[in-house]
Design an enzyme around this catalytic site. Sequence first.
Site, PDB file in Angstrom:
ATOM      1  N   ARG A  92       0.863  -1.177   0.000  1.00  0.00           N
ATOM      2  CA  ARG A  92       0.000   0.000   0.000  1.00  0.00           C
ATOM      3  C   ARG A  92       0.904   1.233   0.000  1.00  0.00           C
ATOM      4  O   ARG A  92       1.770   1.392   0.858  1.00  0.00           O
ATOM      5  CB  ARG A  92      -0.882   0.015   1.242  1.00  0.00           C
ATOM      6  CG  ARG A  92      -1.782   1.257   1.307  1.00  0.00           C
ATOM      7  CD  ARG A  92      -2.360   1.442   2.675  1.00  0.00           C
ATOM      8  NE  ARG A  92      -3.203   2.637   2.733  1.00  0.00           N
ATOM      9  CZ  ARG A  92      -3.415   3.338   3.848  1.00  0.00           C
ATOM     10  NH1 ARG A  92      -2.844   2.981   4.975  1.00  0.00           N
ATOM     11  NH2 ARG A  92      -4.193   4.401   3.824  1.00  0.00           N
ATOM     12  N   HIS A 180      -7.944   6.724   0.291  1.00  0.00           N
ATOM     13  CA  HIS A 180      -8.671   5.499   0.661  1.00  0.00           C
ATOM     14  C   HIS A 180      -9.199   4.769  -0.576  1.00  0.00           C
ATOM     15  O   HIS A 180     -10.188   4.031  -0.509  1.00  0.00           O
ATOM     16  CB  HIS A 180      -9.833   5.805   1.620  1.00  0.00           C
ATOM     17  CG  HIS A 180      -9.392   6.371   2.937  1.00  0.00           C
ATOM     18  ND1 HIS A 180      -9.928   7.531   3.469  1.00  0.00           N
ATOM     19  CD2 HIS A 180      -8.451   5.951   3.812  1.00  0.00           C
ATOM     20  CE1 HIS A 180      -9.337   7.800   4.621  1.00  0.00           C
ATOM     21  NE2 HIS A 180      -8.445   6.848   4.850  1.00  0.00           N
ATOM     22  N   ARG A 240      -6.380  14.485  12.583  1.00  0.00           N
ATOM     23  CA  ARG A 240      -6.321  15.463  11.496  1.00  0.00           C
ATOM     24  C   ARG A 240      -7.626  16.260  11.451  1.00  0.00           C
ATOM     25  O   ARG A 240      -8.689  15.707  11.702  1.00  0.00           O
ATOM     26  CB  ARG A 240      -6.090  14.745  10.166  1.00  0.00           C
ATOM     27  CG  ARG A 240      -4.672  14.208  10.001  1.00  0.00           C
ATOM     28  CD  ARG A 240      -4.554  13.301   8.785  1.00  0.00           C
ATOM     29  NE  ARG A 240      -4.784  11.908   9.121  1.00  0.00           N
ATOM     30  CZ  ARG A 240      -4.955  10.939   8.234  1.00  0.00           C
ATOM     31  NH1 ARG A 240      -4.922  11.207   6.937  1.00  0.00           N
ATOM     32  NH2 ARG A 240      -5.142   9.697   8.621  1.00  0.00           N
ATOM     33  N   GLU A 378      -8.724  -3.931   1.982  1.00  0.00           N
ATOM     34  CA  GLU A 378      -7.695  -3.314   1.148  1.00  0.00           C
ATOM     35  C   GLU A 378      -6.572  -4.293   0.818  1.00  0.00           C
ATOM     36  O   GLU A 378      -6.012  -4.255  -0.283  1.00  0.00           O
ATOM     37  CB  GLU A 378      -7.137  -2.083   1.864  1.00  0.00           C
ATOM     38  CG  GLU A 378      -8.171  -0.974   2.030  1.00  0.00           C
ATOM     39  CD  GLU A 378      -7.847  -0.025   3.170  1.00  0.00           C
ATOM     40  OE1 GLU A 378      -7.659   1.171   2.898  1.00  0.00           O
ATOM     41  OE2 GLU A 378      -7.777  -0.493   4.327  1.00  0.00           O
TER      42      GLU A 378
END
Length: 404
Positions: A92, A180, A240, A378
């Site tokens: 990733r 994402h 964040r 993922e």
Amino acid sequence: MDSILVVNAGSSSVKFQVFAVECEGRLRRTIKGQIDGIGSRPRLRANGAGGDPMADRAYPIEAVGDVPAAMEIAGAWLRNEVRIQPLAVGHRVVHGGPDFERPVLVDHGVVARLERFVALAPLHQPHNLAPIRSILAGFPAVPQVACFDTAFHRTHGPLADHYAIPHQLHAEGVRRYGFHGLSYEYISRSLPQIAPAIAKRRVIVAHLGSGASMCAMKEGLSVESTMGFTALDGLPMGTRPGQLDPGVVLYLISEKGMTAAKVQDFLYRDCGLKGLSGVSNDMRELEASADPQAKLAVDYFTYRIGLNAGMLAAALQGLDAFVFTAGIGENSSGIRARVAERLGWLGVALDAAANDCHSRLISAKSSLVPVYVIPTDEELMIAQHTLSLLMGGQSPNPRNERVS
């Protein structure tokens, strides 16, 4: 048995999974593990496909001081004890910039190009690239594939892709990327099997975790996202801030005397749910807390999801389905209920019992918009892309190939 190794490296952990390659290219997950506590309390944990423990070992701090050291330990365990010699390794990589719209085989040239985007994803990109460099140095003959969180959103049209800034900056790569993407691609590929009636219609997917974003999809493609140039934009996240007036950054520099490096560290590490609550960046702790600031953080999180859902519905010119995914989206019935209540004006009505049971379909029969909870994967997406490139084909481009 032939295997694909998938690696997802962060600042203090390296997560890995192993997939066996079976007949006709089918993939079966066999190992799921990680080394966490890098530089503090290093520990290797791994489980088999059924959850049976395979390893649980602590290491001295000096033995695992960085990601390459963690990769060396995990690799040695896989090779020497589990007898895994992977056909290839899939990684990733958060930011592919304007250069990469699909997964690619990695060489030193690709790594050099990806290093240019470190400033756009400083919490992720350096650590994503560290294990790639480590394997290139120690095992140069092992094929590696980089899979990008930005790639799925490259189907955006120019209106969604641009900022209102001079075109030259856009040409240099200052544009709205979205993130994402591996999660959204998995959901897009799963919908034809899970809910074929809405798979190609107007769908909003909410990837709600420590990092959070939302994506508007039509025909299985991304048409708009809440994230932009970096992973700071859009929804509030664990640490964040999400959407922020650029003037706040100017204020921090001019009035608070913060350097660019300090502002970057502040925005990535000290804001979001953590900064707003003053309690925690963990949604589980915030939901359980009686602290008024914790309640404010939870309310703010769901309020911003509702606002952004309205924006994405406008981009789609309507809404035919809503999907929750990722850690908070999959596990917090309370957050789902709060969000659904804010989406009532769009025709959303929740089935409280189905929601509490974490059913796949959680909307009431009277709901004009079906609401689903679909766990993302993922790592499987990365394994599929890696195997596809390894077998000599091109990894699927989200513009023209949707279902694996």
